[in-house]
Design an enzyme around this catalytic site. Sequence first.
Site, short mmCIF file in Angstrom:
data_model
loop_
_atom_site.label_atom_id
_atom_site.label_comp_id
_atom_site.label_asym_id
_atom_site.label_seq_id
_atom_site.Cartn_x
_atom_site.Cartn_y
_atom_site.Cartn_z
N ASP A 5 0.72 -1.24 -0.05
CA ASP A 5 0.03 -0.09 0.05
C ASP A 5 0.77 1.19 -0.04
OD1 ASP A 5 -1.86 -2.08 0.08
OD2 ASP A 5 -2.98 -1.17 2.20
N ASP A 42 -15.29 -2.81 -2.05
CA ASP A 42 -14.83 -2.71 -0.59
C ASP A 42 -16.04 -2.32 0.28
OD1 ASP A 42 -12.24 -2.54 -1.54
OD2 ASP A 42 -12.20 -0.47 -1.86
#
Length: 240
Positions: free
Chosen positions: A8, A129
């Site tokens: 990330d 998500d």
Amino acid sequence: MILYPAIDLKDGQCVRLLRGEMEAATVFNDDPAAQANAFQSAGCEWIHLVDLNGAFAGEPVNAAAVESILAAIDVPAQLGGGIRDMATIETWLDKGLARVILGTVAVENPALVREAARAFPGKVAVGIDARDGKVATKGWAEETDVDATDLARSFEDAGVAAIIYTDINRDGAMQGPNIEATAALARAVSIPVIASGGVSSLDDLRALKACGAPLDGAISGRALYDGAIDLAEALKVFKG
């Protein structure tokens, strides 16, 4: 099943967030290319990349870091975060990404997902998500009333390569993945589903493998950096 180690990216560094909060970022490595190379050297067959700044900005922000990663590895990589138009999709694929992940636009502009999947077969994934079963967009900052399973089903005939399903409440929290919801989603669609969010132990990986649903693989980030999951053992679990 495939283990996708996560990198990330925030401000050019490898970080992990807690439940998607940008303020709750822990820096694990300031050299993303070296981190990616380490994952490849350990035997990983894919790398999962997220441009966190890009997810909020709506356009690529950590391009330099991603390009350095692509130059350092031979295994395929997939990227999500801030990819919201055909030009950006085409640019990233031209730079050597194996797969782009479309999240926010899957809700706001599903026609783009279909167009991209047609134009680039096997190279477009959808990122779903969800918080309590409802999809969140724009780096998880915006809640919607869209049901995660309904969204996944809407792309059944689009030719997308995979769905990356993240349970936001579990992400980075080291509390285990939402196996029940992930398995239910995988059973509801024929598209390969990749589990994400909360994978924090070898037992979590074993449970995902044994859940009975046709999962393509799982993404893990913080647990690999913290040492909670031994990467070599994790790869054995999925390959065994």
